[in-house]
Design an enzyme around this catalytic site. Structure first.
Site, short mmCIF file in Angstrom:
data_model
loop_
_atom_site.label_atom_id
_atom_site.label_comp_id
_atom_site.label_asym_id
_atom_site.label_seq_id
_atom_site.Cartn_x
_atom_site.Cartn_y
_atom_site.Cartn_z
N SER A 46 0.83 -1.20 0.00
CA SER A 46 0.00 0.00 0.00
C SER A 46 0.87 1.26 0.00
CB SER A 46 -0.96 -0.04 1.19
OG SER A 46 -1.97 0.91 1.06
N ASP A 159 -5.55 -3.45 -2.64
CA ASP A 159 -4.52 -3.10 -1.66
C ASP A 159 -3.79 -4.32 -1.07
OD1 ASP A 159 -3.42 -2.18 1.05
OD2 ASP A 159 -4.18 -0.30 0.22
#
Length: 307
Positions: A46, A159
């Site tokens: 991320s 993510d």
């Protein structure tokens, strides 16, 4: 015959997920630089993938200057709203990121680099080690509900923090002997936030006020926005949709981080105190950087044991 010289250990730097709290990684990198510690391998999930990519591209100083100049209105300019797959497309943000990456591929990076993402339909952990850096970063930061998923190689990717928030395993696979990991989720559940109280006169039917009902990030109104009709709001609101979603992800990432770090602990673990920062507090970079710098300084003596 003289004894063989001892090889210096390869240092892997692992930068964890945490959205706006990820600016703390910049403080960690500053502390490492001041101590003369230069990682040989970088990877992340991320926002950690974003910072790791900037570091691998040798653009960290210029990027830090840009981050410190962000305010709420500048952040709002990156918000390209979409109603399918996520709130934001992310195209404006990634176009800005190309100032640091261009179309550089991962193979062309000056340091070994990898980003972690998640296959939306199988839940598989995906390590992105080839192709354009900007595409790998975009896939790794695709926070469900906020950013749209990314289609690549027949997969929809989201993510990386969903499956491996602090990817120590990736650094080891890339050849790291000593792993320095940064966990941004260690103390997030200490955060306590009072229920927001919203005045009906304060809230207007504008993109900025609409977003503020999703997240308590307030934007100043423009003259054009002032002319739009007001929306009646209750005086005591439940947590917003975005608050519920993001705090749920907070809990999940914290639990996953604890489990995975217990099974594959790094040699040095840095845990900045970030409970006072929300996942969307991108305008509070200075606080996050300071927290990261302070936490790294506390752990630097541990690193000396491995040299």
């Amino acid at each position: 015959m003289p004894p063989a010289s001892r090889r210096s250990p390869k240092i892997g730097l692992v930068l964890g997920s945490g959205s706006a709290r990820g600016w703390a990684h910049l403080g960690v990198l500053k502390a490492l630089q001041e101590a003369g510690v230069r990682p040989d391998i970088v990877c992340g999930s991320s926002v950690g993938a974003l910072i790791a990519a900037v570091y691998a591209a040798k653009e960290i100083d210029r990027f830090t200057d840009w981050i410190l100049a962000l305010d709420r209105r500048k952040i709002f300019q990156f918000m390209d709203f979409r109603w399918s797959g996520g709130i934001l497309k992310g195209d404006r943000l990634m176009k800005s990121m190309q100032h640091y990456f261009g179309r550089t591929t991962i193979e062309e990076c000056q340091l070994p680099f990898a980003a972690v993402s998640t296959d939306l339909y199988t839940g598989a952990e995906v390590w992105l080690r080839r192709g354009p850096v900007v595409d790998a970063v975009r896939a790794s930061i695709a926070l469900p509900g906020l950013f749209t998923p990314v289609a690549t190689q027949g997969r929809w990717l989201v993510d990386g923090g969903l499956v491996n928030p602090v990817p120590v395993s990736v650094a080891r696979a890339l050849g790291a002997d000593v792993v320095i990991a940064v966990d941004l989720n260690a103390d997030i559940m200490r955060r306590r936030q009072a229920l927001p109280v919203v005045d009906a006169e304060e809230t207007a039917a504008t993109p900025s006020s609409w977003l503020s009902r999703w997240h308590p990030l307030r934007f100043e109104k423009t003259a054009e926005e002032e002319s739009l009709p007001a929306v009646v709001a209750s005086t005591a609101q439940m947590p917003s949709v975005l608050d519920v979603g993001l705090n749920s992800i907070n809990i999940m990432q914290m639990r996953i981080s604890r489990s995975r770090l217990a099974g594959d602990p790094p040699e040095v673990l840095i845990t900045p105190r970030l409970a006072h920062l929300g996942l969307l507090d991108f305008h509070r970079a200075e606080e996050a950087i300071e927290a990261g710098h302070h936490a790294a300084l506390l752990q630097l003596p541990e690193l000396a044991n491995f040299y």
